[in-house]
Motif scaffolding. Structure first.
Motif, PDB file in Angstrom:
ATOM      1  N   ASN A  92     -26.842 -16.480  15.915  1.00  0.00           N
ATOM      2  CA  ASN A  92     -25.746 -15.999  16.760  1.00  0.00           C
ATOM      3  C   ASN A  92     -25.011 -14.816  16.128  1.00  0.00           C
ATOM      4  O   ASN A  92     -24.652 -13.862  16.811  1.00  0.00           O
ATOM      5  CB  ASN A  92     -24.772 -17.141  17.037  1.00  0.00           C
ATOM      6  CG  ASN A  92     -25.360 -18.205  17.942  1.00  0.00           C
ATOM      7  OD1 ASN A  92     -26.354 -17.963  18.615  1.00  0.00           O
ATOM      8  ND2 ASN A  92     -24.760 -19.373  17.959  1.00  0.00           N
ATOM      9  N   SER A 145     -20.750 -26.878  21.228  1.00  0.00           N
ATOM     10  CA  SER A 145     -21.005 -26.308  19.913  1.00  0.00           C
ATOM     11  C   SER A 145     -20.166 -25.059  19.687  1.00  0.00           C
ATOM     12  O   SER A 145     -20.138 -24.160  20.534  1.00  0.00           O
ATOM     13  CB  SER A 145     -22.493 -25.964  19.780  1.00  0.00           C
ATOM     14  OG  SER A 145     -22.719 -25.053  18.730  1.00  0.00           O
ATOM     15  N   THR A 148     -22.445 -21.979  19.777  1.00  0.00           N
ATOM     16  CA  THR A 148     -22.786 -21.538  21.129  1.00  0.00           C
ATOM     17  C   THR A 148     -21.586 -20.884  21.801  1.00  0.00           C
ATOM     18  O   THR A 148     -21.711 -19.857  22.473  1.00  0.00           O
ATOM     19  CB  THR A 148     -23.283 -22.723  21.980  1.00  0.00           C
ATOM     20  OG1 THR A 148     -24.440 -23.290  21.365  1.00  0.00           O
ATOM     21  CG2 THR A 148     -23.628 -22.289  23.391  1.00  0.00           C
ATOM     22  N   THR A 152     -21.306 -17.200  23.358  1.00  0.00           N
ATOM     23  CA  THR A 152     -20.959 -17.145  24.777  1.00  0.00           C
ATOM     24  C   THR A 152     -19.794 -16.195  25.009  1.00  0.00           C
ATOM     25  O   THR A 152     -19.806 -15.372  25.934  1.00  0.00           O
ATOM     26  CB  THR A 152     -20.582 -18.542  25.303  1.00  0.00           C
ATOM     27  OG1 THR A 152     -21.667 -19.450  25.079  1.00  0.00           O
ATOM     28  CG2 THR A 152     -20.295 -18.509  26.799  1.00  0.00           C
ATOM     29  N   TYR A 224     -17.765 -24.166  28.201  1.00  0.00           N
ATOM     30  CA  TYR A 224     -17.577 -22.932  27.434  1.00  0.00           C
ATOM     31  C   TYR A 224     -16.753 -21.907  28.204  1.00  0.00           C
ATOM     32  O   TYR A 224     -15.983 -21.142  27.617  1.00  0.00           O
ATOM     33  CB  TYR A 224     -18.938 -22.339  27.053  1.00  0.00           C
ATOM     34  CG  TYR A 224     -19.731 -23.219  26.127  1.00  0.00           C
ATOM     35  CD1 TYR A 224     -19.343 -23.398  24.798  1.00  0.00           C
ATOM     36  CD2 TYR A 224     -20.875 -23.897  26.569  1.00  0.00           C
ATOM     37  CE1 TYR A 224     -20.065 -24.220  23.937  1.00  0.00           C
ATOM     38  CE2 TYR A 224     -21.607 -24.713  25.719  1.00  0.00           C
ATOM     39  CZ  TYR A 224     -21.192 -24.875  24.404  1.00  0.00           C
ATOM     40  OH  TYR A 224     -21.904 -25.685  23.563  1.00  0.00           O
TER      41      TYR A 224
END
Length: 277
Positions: A92, A145, A148, A152, A224
């Protein structure tokens, strides 16, 4: 037809005809993502991949020693950095660092605007990461997470980039930043979803890029998108930010807005932003 309306018409036509040029993820990010998805990858092999790009390697070492990770012992090598950060977060972070390369321009006016857009994205990310950290601490909820969520938030506004790139051909529109903000607000969701599909990101990222600006798009569970919206609202980068925060509080993203004004929150936010600046 005004220049602004002409540009908006061009953008809509290109979106509808599928001819809008979308940004491509830089090569090093593609390499890191491909390596991270390999079931046989290990930390040593990943360090070798990152080591192919000296700039990325240096940034990884810097991040591994950052206040966000809170480690006292400093690392000095790429392999140590990868071990500390972990494979998923490396994937990421590499994507995030590579994304910054996309927000560039040779045009002085456009360059300034793109630099500000990147800093706005970092503000959203820092607020969103800090909010999720507070939320998970209070609720012991590990269904989402932080890794993530970080990515995002970083790609949530990627749809603005082709709008700015197209506008670069009509640079006089940058004299009217309000128009650009309106164009981005209208079109960035559709474009962002297309970019996420082109980059082969999964549905979580597609959904957020497409819908986070649309407050009528509501999921029953905390997701998210909620943290991205809070991140933008706290940075005063979304319309109706008071409404966004009130909705998030009612949903349980945080119990009291004062939680997001504490020194603890500010430290979490600033440490998170420090990963990318």
């Amino acid at each position: 037809m005004s220049t602004q309306n002409a540009l908006l018409t061009i953008l809509v036509e290109k979106i509808n005809n599928d001819t809008l040029v979308l940004p491509t993820l830089p090569a090093i990010a593609l390499k890191v993502r491909k390596a991270a998805d390999d079931p046989n990858i290990n930390l040593i092999k990943m360090a070798d991949v990152i080591g192919q790009d000296p700039s990325l390697s240096a940034r990884m070492i810097k991040i591994s020693n950052s206040a966000y990770l809170g480690r006292e012992i400093k690392v000095t090598s790429t392999s140590q950095a990868v071990t500390r950060i972990g494979l998923i977060q490396v994937k990421n972070i590499a994507t995030a660092l590579a994304m910054e390369q996309l927000f560039v321009s040779k045009n002085v006016v456009v360059k300034k605007y793109m630099a500000q857009k990147w800093m706005d994205i970092i503000s959203i990310v820092g607020n969103a990461m800090a909010t999720m950290t507070i939320y998970q601490k209070a609720n012991k909820d590990k269904s989402l997470s932080i890794d993530t969520m970080t990515l995002t938030a970083l790609v949530a506004d990627i749809g603005a980039l082709p709008v700015l790139t197209e506008a670069e051909r009509h640079d006089n529109v940058f004299a009217n930043p309000t128009f650009l903000d309106v164009a981005i607000d209208k079109l960035a969701g559709r474009i962002g979803a297309s970019i996420m599909r082109e980059w082969k990101f999964n549905e979580v990222f597609i959904e957020c890029a497409e819908h986070w600006r649309d407050l009528d798009y509501v999921k029953p569970e905390i997701s998210y998108i909620d943290f991205v919206r809070v991140g933008a609202a706290l940075a005063k980068l979304s319309d109706n930010h008071d409404e966004v925060l009130a909705n998030a509080q009612a949903k349980g993203v945080f119990s009291d807005i004062e939680e997001l004004r504490t020194p603890e929150f500010e430290e979490l936010r600033d440490n998170a932003k420090g990963l990318f600046v």
